[in-house]
Design an enzyme around this catalytic site. Structure first.
Site, PDB file in Angstrom:
ATOM      1  CE1 TYR A  26      -3.644   2.767   0.963  1.00 49.89           C
ATOM      2  CE2 TYR A  26      -2.305   3.373   2.633  1.00 49.89           C
ATOM      3  CZ  TYR A  26      -3.314   3.465   1.318  1.00 49.89           C
ATOM      4  OH  TYR A  26      -4.130   4.572   1.999  1.00 49.89           O
ATOM      5  N   GLY A  95     -14.494   0.406  11.837  1.00 49.59           N
ATOM      6  CA  GLY A  95     -14.293   0.976  13.356  1.00 49.59           C
ATOM      7  C   GLY A  95     -13.263   0.395  14.112  1.00 49.59           C
ATOM      8  CG  ASN A 124      -1.982   7.110   4.089  1.00 46.80           C
ATOM      9  OD1 ASN A 124      -3.436   6.198   3.841  1.00 46.80           O
ATOM     10  ND2 ASN A 124      -1.542   6.328   4.447  1.00 46.80           N
ATOM     11  CD  GLU A 125      -4.834  14.353   2.386  1.00 46.27           C
ATOM     12  OE1 GLU A 125      -5.695  14.192   2.832  1.00 46.27           O
ATOM     13  OE2 GLU A 125      -4.359  14.759   2.101  1.00 46.27           O
ATOM     14  CE1 TYR A 131      -3.246   7.081  12.964  1.00 47.85           C
ATOM     15  CE2 TYR A 131      -1.685   8.472  11.245  1.00 47.85           C
ATOM     16  CZ  TYR A 131      -1.603   6.785  11.800  1.00 47.85           C
ATOM     17  OH  TYR A 131      -1.601   5.675  11.907  1.00 47.85           O
TER      18      TYR A 131
END
Length: 149
Positions: A26, A95, A124-125, A131
């Site tokens: 990724y 989740g 890495n949007e 975060y």
């Protein structure tokens, strides 16, 4: 389906390494994963472990993990360093990442760490947005450095 968050076991290491490789793919760096399974196991479950992890398990399959180690700051003292957190692509959006991250916060408090630190790639949007939900601070001043020995 019920998700169980638990401490990683030695028996989880093969699956964890699969997920590490998924994360590296990724992050567009699959060639960078050079650790062997034996070294990975020894580092987490040998005589002197240097990492600890939590896994998210669903129906007996590990769908995600969060792996950390202790970082020492001369300014702040002991801190948790989150090396990797990953939820498999097919399990995202349910989740599981939140469950793992919340468990890390509990662990950090129980171990009397004064914070959690980690890195995230600037492109890495999805991770950055995750975060931000925790009011994370992003520090553009520091440059990552490393050498191979």
């Amino acid at each position: 389906m019920a998700i169980t968050i638990r401490r990683a076991l030695k028996e989880d290491c093969e699956r964890l390494l699969e997920l590490v490789k998924e994360l590296a793919l990724y992050e567009k760096a699959p060639q960078e994963v050079t650790v062997t399974l034996d070294h990975f196991i020894e580092s987490g479950f040998g005589a002197n472990p240097v990492w600890w992890a939590f896994v998210a398990e669903e129906n007996g399959l590990v769908q995600g993990f969060a792996l950390y180690y202790v970082r020492y700051s001369t300014w702040k003292g002991q801190r948790m360093y989150l090396e990797d957190i990953l939820v498999t692509e097919q399990a995202r959006g349910r989740g599981i990442g939140k469950l793992l991250f919340d468990q890390l916060i509990v662990e950090a408090k129980e171990r009397n760490f004064n914070g959690i630190v980690w890195q995230v790639l600037e492109w890495n949007e999805p991770a950055i947005n995750f975060y931000k939900k925790y009011n994370a601070s992003f520090d553009p001043e520091w440059v990552n450095c490393s050498i191979s020995v």
